[in-house]
Design an enzyme around this catalytic site. Structure first.
Site, PDB file in Angstrom:
ATOM      1  N   ASN A 174      -5.729 112.860  51.821  1.00 46.83           N
ATOM      2  CA  ASN A 174      -5.391 112.702  50.531  1.00 46.83           C
ATOM      3  C   ASN A 174      -4.064 112.659  50.353  1.00 46.83           C
ATOM      4  O   ASN A 174      -3.237 111.964  49.618  1.00 46.83           O
ATOM      5  CB  ASN A 174      -5.950 113.738  49.595  1.00 46.83           C
ATOM      6  N   HIS A 196     -14.159 119.708  53.107  1.00 47.64           N
ATOM      7  CA  HIS A 196     -13.601 118.633  52.251  1.00 47.64           C
ATOM      8  C   HIS A 196     -14.225 117.426  52.714  1.00 47.64           C
ATOM      9  O   HIS A 196     -13.460 116.739  53.739  1.00 47.64           O
ATOM     10  CB  HIS A 196     -11.902 118.758  52.022  1.00 47.64           C
ATOM     11  N   GLU A 236     -12.608 117.374  56.297  1.00 47.95           N
ATOM     12  CA  GLU A 236     -11.459 118.286  56.758  1.00 47.95           C
ATOM     13  C   GLU A 236     -11.854 119.699  56.318  1.00 47.95           C
ATOM     14  O   GLU A 236     -12.447 120.279  55.461  1.00 47.95           O
ATOM     15  CB  GLU A 236     -10.321 118.076  55.738  1.00 47.95           C
ATOM     16  N   SER A 272     -10.635 118.951  46.227  1.00 52.37           N
ATOM     17  CA  SER A 272      -9.733 117.932  46.868  1.00 52.37           C
ATOM     18  C   SER A 272      -8.272 118.802  46.447  1.00 52.37           C
ATOM     19  O   SER A 272      -7.459 118.423  47.023  1.00 52.37           O
ATOM     20  CB  SER A 272      -9.648 116.625  46.299  1.00 52.37           C
TER      21      SER A 272
END
Ligand code: CAA
Length: 290
Positions: free
Chosen positions: A196, A145, A157, A124
Site C-alpha cells: 500500500n 493484511h 503481508e 490497512s
C-alpha cells in the site's frame, strides 16, 4: 503456537474483505471458519456473494461442484462474538477501519477468545501496536493484511509488531501458504506496510497529474495499464477499493507520518463529499450506472 495447532479460524467482520477472507481460508486451507458480524443481513449478503463467486468458478470448470459446496459449508455465520471466537486458534479481525471500533473488538476478543489464540488484524492503516494494550498477552497479536479482492489477490503481508512472538509470526507465514497465498514478512511496523505504501503514493501521483491538467483520467489509466502492465489503472483501482477507503488510507498516512505526499486532494475529497464512492455506489471516477 505452531501452524499445525491452527484448526479453527474466526473472521470478525463480514464486509468486502472479511467475507472473502473467510471463504479463501475455508476453500484453499480446508479450515472450519466462523464468520462474525453484528448484522445478520451482512452475513447473509456475504454468504450469497461467496456462493455466487464460487458458483462462477464451477460454471467455468475451475472448481469441482462438490468441493464448492463443502467449502461454502465450512463457513458458518454468527452474530454472537463470544460464540464465534470461543474455540478459534486464530482470529482475523476485519471490521471497519475505525480505531475505536477495532479497539473495542480487540477488548472483546481478549475476553472471549482463548488466551493463546492468535489475534491478527487485517487493518490497512493501523499497525497492531495500536491495539496491544487491549489484548491480554500481546505476544499473539500482529497484522495479517489481505488485498482486495481477497479471493483473487495472492499477496498477504504478515507484519511483526514489537510485541509479537517469533513463533506467532512463523505460524502465520505458514498459515498464509496453507490458504494458497504468498506471504511477505514485514519486519517492522511502518505506515502502509509494503504494497500500500508503494501503491497509494503512485495513485497520488496519478491524481495530481490529472488535477494539474497534464492528462485525462482515462489516458492516465491507459498509460499505467499499457506502460506498466498494471491490470487496472489507478482511477479504476480507486473505484474498486472505494474512494472513501482510498481517502481514509491517504488521510491516515498524512496524519501518522506528517508527510504532505499522503494528503488527499480535491479530485478525491470532492467526490467522497458527494457520496461518489466508486463501484459500490454506482459512481466514482467512472460511472457504473446500469
Ligand atoms: N471479488 C472476487 N472475485 C473477483 C472480483 C471481486 N470483486 N472481481 C473479479 N473477480 C474474479 C473473477 O470472478 C475471476 O475469477 P475466476 O478467474 O476464478 O473465474 C477473476 O477474478 C478474474 O476476473 P475477470 O476476468 O472478471 O476480470 P479481470 O481479469 O480484469 O480481473 C481483478 C479482475 C482480479 C480485480 C483484476 O483487475 C486485478 O487484479 N486488479 C487489481 C486489484 C488490486 O490491485 N488490488 C489491490 C487493491 S489495494 C488493497 O486491497 C489494499 C488495501 O489495504 C485497500
Amino acid at each position: 503456537m505452531n501452524v499445525d495447532e491452527i484448526t479453527r479460524v474466526c473472521v470478525v467482520g463480514a464486509g468486502t474483505m472479511g467475507a472473502q477472507i473467510a471463504q479463501q481460508v475455508a476453500l484453499a486451507g480446508g479450515y472450519e471458519v466462523r464468520l462474525y458480524s453484528r448484522s445478520r443481513e451482512r452475513l447473509d449478503a456475504a454468504v450469497a456473494s461467496n456462493a455466487k463467486l464460487l458458483g462462477k468458478r464451477v460454471e467455468k470448470g475451475k472448481l469441482d461442484a462438490a468441493e464448492c459446496e463443502a467449502a461454502l459449508a465450512r463457513v458458518t455465520t454468527h452474530t454472537d462474538l463470544a460464540e464465534a471466537a470461543a474455540d478459534a486458534d486464530l482470529v482475523i479481525e476485519s471490521v471497519a477501519e475505525d480505531r475505536e471500533t477495532k479497539r473495542h473488538i480487540c477488548q472483546q476478543l481478549s475476553e472471549h477468545a482463548r488466551p493463546d489464540a492468535i489475534i491478527a488484524s487485517n487493518s490497512s492503516t493501523m499497525a497492531s501496536s495500536f491495539f496491544a494494550d487491549c489484548i491480554s498477552n500481546d505476544e499473539r497479536l500482529l497484522n495479517v493484511h489481505f488485498f482486495n479482492p481477497a479471493l483473487v489477490m495472492q499477496l498477504v503481508e504478515v507484519v511483526r509488531g514489537p510485541h509479537t512472538a517469533d513463533d506467532v509470526v512463523d505460524a502465520c507465514m505458514e498459515f498464509v501458504r496453507r490458504i494458497g497465498r504468498t506471504p511477505v514478512l514485514v519486519e517492522k511496523e511502518t505506515y502502509g506496510f509494503i504494497a500500500n505504501r508503494i501503491l497509494f503514493i503512485a495513485m497520488q501521483e496519478a491524481f495530481r497529474l490529472v488535477e494539474d491538467g497534464y492528462v485525462s483520467m482515462e489516458d492516465a489509466d491507459l498509460a499505467v495499464k499499457n506502460g506498466l502492465n498494471w491490470p487496472m489503472g489507478p482511477f479504476e483501482l480507486a473505484d474498486l477499493v472505494g474512494l472513501d477507503v482510498t481517502q481514509d488510507i491517504l488521510s491516515q498516512g498524512h496524519l501518522q507520518t506528517g508527510e504532505e505526499r499522503w494528503k488527499p486532494t480535491e479530485i478525491l475529497t470532492g467526490r467522497t463529499a458527494r457520496g461518489e464512492l466508486g463501484r459500490k455506489s454506482g459512481k466514482g471516477f467512472y460511472d457504473y450506472a446500469r
